[in-house]
Design a protein around this motif. Sequence first.
Motif, PDB file in Angstrom:
ATOM      1  N   ASN A 130      52.095  36.116  36.986  1.00 44.45           N
ATOM      2  CA  ASN A 130      51.922  35.035  36.015  1.00 44.45           C
ATOM      3  C   ASN A 130      53.263  34.450  35.590  1.00 44.45           C
ATOM      4  O   ASN A 130      53.410  33.229  35.447  1.00 44.45           O
ATOM      5  CB  ASN A 130      51.172  35.540  34.787  1.00 44.45           C
ATOM      6  CG  ASN A 130      49.671  35.608  34.998  1.00 44.45           C
ATOM      7  OD1 ASN A 130      49.140  35.008  35.933  1.00 44.45           O
ATOM      8  ND2 ASN A 130      48.985  36.331  34.145  1.00 44.45           N
ATOM      9  N   THR A 218      48.882  35.434  26.252  1.00 48.40           N
ATOM     10  CA  THR A 218      48.248  36.125  27.367  1.00 48.40           C
ATOM     11  C   THR A 218      46.770  35.789  27.417  1.00 48.40           C
ATOM     12  O   THR A 218      46.162  35.427  26.397  1.00 48.40           O
ATOM     13  CB  THR A 218      48.410  37.652  27.232  1.00 48.40           C
ATOM     14  OG1 THR A 218      47.733  38.095  26.043  1.00 48.40           O
ATOM     15  CG2 THR A 218      49.880  38.031  27.143  1.00 48.40           C
ATOM     16  N   GLU A 219      46.181  35.921  28.589  1.00 45.52           N
ATOM     17  CA  GLU A 219      44.748  35.643  28.739  1.00 45.52           C
ATOM     18  C   GLU A 219      43.910  36.649  27.971  1.00 45.52           C
ATOM     19  O   GLU A 219      42.811  36.330  27.512  1.00 45.52           O
ATOM     20  CB  GLU A 219      44.384  35.678  30.225  1.00 45.52           C
ATOM     21  CG  GLU A 219      45.053  34.575  31.037  1.00 45.52           C
ATOM     22  CD  GLU A 219      45.154  34.919  32.518  1.00 45.52           C
ATOM     23  OE1 GLU A 219      44.161  35.407  33.074  1.00 45.52           O
ATOM     24  OE2 GLU A 219      46.227  34.712  33.102  1.00 45.52           O
ATOM     25  N   HIS A 220      44.437  37.854  27.796  1.00 40.64           N
ATOM     26  CA  HIS A 220      43.672  38.911  27.144  1.00 40.64           C
ATOM     27  C   HIS A 220      43.648  38.771  25.624  1.00 40.64           C
ATOM     28  O   HIS A 220      42.592  38.832  24.993  1.00 40.64           O
ATOM     29  CB  HIS A 220      44.250  40.274  27.514  1.00 40.64           C
ATOM     30  CG  HIS A 220      43.618  41.427  26.794  1.00 40.64           C
ATOM     31  ND1 HIS A 220      42.311  41.798  27.017  1.00 40.64           N
ATOM     32  CD2 HIS A 220      44.106  42.269  25.836  1.00 40.64           C
ATOM     33  CE1 HIS A 220      42.018  42.835  26.241  1.00 40.64           C
ATOM     34  NE2 HIS A 220      43.090  43.125  25.516  1.00 40.64           N
ATOM     35  N   GLY A 222      45.710  36.264  23.734  1.00 44.17           N
ATOM     36  CA  GLY A 222      46.128  34.985  23.177  1.00 44.17           C
ATOM     37  C   GLY A 222      47.456  35.088  22.446  1.00 44.17           C
ATOM     38  O   GLY A 222      48.294  35.930  22.751  1.00 44.17           O
ATOM     39  N   SER A 245      38.344  30.382  29.030  1.00 51.93           N
ATOM     40  CA  SER A 245      39.766  30.555  29.293  1.00 51.93           C
ATOM     41  C   SER A 245      40.058  30.374  30.776  1.00 51.93           C
ATOM     42  O   SER A 245      39.165  30.517  31.613  1.00 51.93           O
ATOM     43  CB  SER A 245      40.239  31.950  28.860  1.00 51.93           C
ATOM     44  OG  SER A 245      39.671  32.957  29.667  1.00 51.93           O
ATOM     45  N   MET A 246      41.325  30.034  31.062  1.00 46.54           N
ATOM     46  CA  MET A 246      41.807  29.923  32.433  1.00 46.54           C
ATOM     47  C   MET A 246      43.051  30.780  32.578  1.00 46.54           C
ATOM     48  O   MET A 246      43.626  31.241  31.590  1.00 46.54           O
ATOM     49  CB  MET A 246      42.158  28.465  32.766  1.00 46.54           C
ATOM     50  CG  MET A 246      40.961  27.547  32.881  1.00 46.54           C
ATOM     51  SD  MET A 246      41.448  25.890  33.439  1.00 46.54           S
ATOM     52  CE  MET A 246      42.336  25.306  31.991  1.00 46.54           C
ATOM     53  N   ASN A 247      43.485  30.963  33.809  1.00 46.37           N
ATOM     54  CA  ASN A 247      44.752  31.637  34.041  1.00 46.37           C
ATOM     55  C   ASN A 247      45.848  30.930  33.249  1.00 46.37           C
ATOM     56  O   ASN A 247      45.900  29.705  33.197  1.00 46.37           O
ATOM     57  CB  ASN A 247      45.074  31.622  35.535  1.00 46.37           C
ATOM     58  CG  ASN A 247      46.422  32.233  35.845  1.00 46.37           C
ATOM     59  OD1 ASN A 247      47.431  31.545  35.781  1.00 46.37           O
ATOM     60  ND2 ASN A 247      46.436  33.501  36.179  1.00 46.37           N
ATOM     61  N   VAL A 248      46.742  31.708  32.648  1.00 49.16           N
ATOM     62  CA  VAL A 248      47.741  31.139  31.750  1.00 49.16           C
ATOM     63  C   VAL A 248      48.634  30.119  32.454  1.00 49.16           C
ATOM     64  O   VAL A 248      49.009  29.098  31.854  1.00 49.16           O
ATOM     65  CB  VAL A 248      48.583  32.259  31.101  1.00 49.16           C
ATOM     66  CG1 VAL A 248      49.377  33.042  32.148  1.00 49.16           C
ATOM     67  CG2 VAL A 248      49.511  31.696  30.043  1.00 49.16           C
ATOM     68  N   SER A 251      46.635  26.823  32.765  1.00 46.76           N
ATOM     69  CA  SER A 251      46.564  26.148  31.466  1.00 46.76           C
ATOM     70  C   SER A 251      47.900  25.502  31.114  1.00 46.76           C
ATOM     71  O   SER A 251      47.945  24.342  30.669  1.00 46.76           O
ATOM     72  CB  SER A 251      46.183  27.154  30.376  1.00 46.76           C
ATOM     73  OG  SER A 251      44.918  27.712  30.612  1.00 46.76           O
TER      74      SER A 251
END
Length: 267
Positions: A130, A218-220, A222, A245-248, A251
């Motif tokens: 990421n 983070t996606e987990h 925020g 949500s989408m992959n950071v 986004s």
Amino acid sequence: MQANKHITSTQNPLIKKVLLLKEKSRERKKTGLFILEGLRELQIASNAGYDIDTILFCEGILENSSEIQTFSSDQLISVTLDIYKKLAYRDTTEGIIAILKSKNHELSSLKFENKNPLVLIAEAPEKPGNIGALLRTADAANLDAVLIANPKTDLYNPNIIRSSVGCIFSRNVKMGSTTEIISYLKKEGFQIFCAALSASKDYTTVDFNESTAIVVGTEHSGLSEEWLNNSAQNIIIPMEGEIDSMNVSVSAAILIFEAKRQRKLNK
């Protein structure tokens, strides 16, 4: 091709040093050195002013020897195929591994050339893939800086270098705590837009033309409350599917290129 020397043993002290730099973040921090693999990455780092300590190469793999000849012969050391395979961390390889000196990534060293900078901030990213993808996006958009708040992963982790395809070297990357970065942004007059689900506006309805910081978490989990409490406006990307949500990195790319689109229209 001329080289300083040729190494044939995995017990050579330099080979042991490279393995430590490859595997241990503590060793990279202690020595101020890191490794990278690949000619393109080496050229990007060299062009960005990174100091090169040593270049190891395997003539049996190296496809374009003329490129490596641009570096000093004092920096070049050839190794056997067996040694190179032990050192390499990429599935596809070009026969080059280099040791370089790391740079200063403290927030205090951050400087901007543009009047209204556009920066990306990632809070506590952990996954090297990421982080690398965020840096590639930042490079594609030619952002003024990428700031990593509360870093959880060593910036010179070989997997970050690999996934960024060398963009870690071409971008202005700084690190600090969330508190330090917020203080810096406010002092410098940045408007802070946090990507969040609560109290948010559609990202296309806000004005990105002034000095702007786009903040992603983070996606987990925020973003932390500290960011949300200091946000000028939370922004959201409307979604029409079942998930929220989408992959950071995806986004961040959407938000960044909307900011770039607005700025292009207002030139």
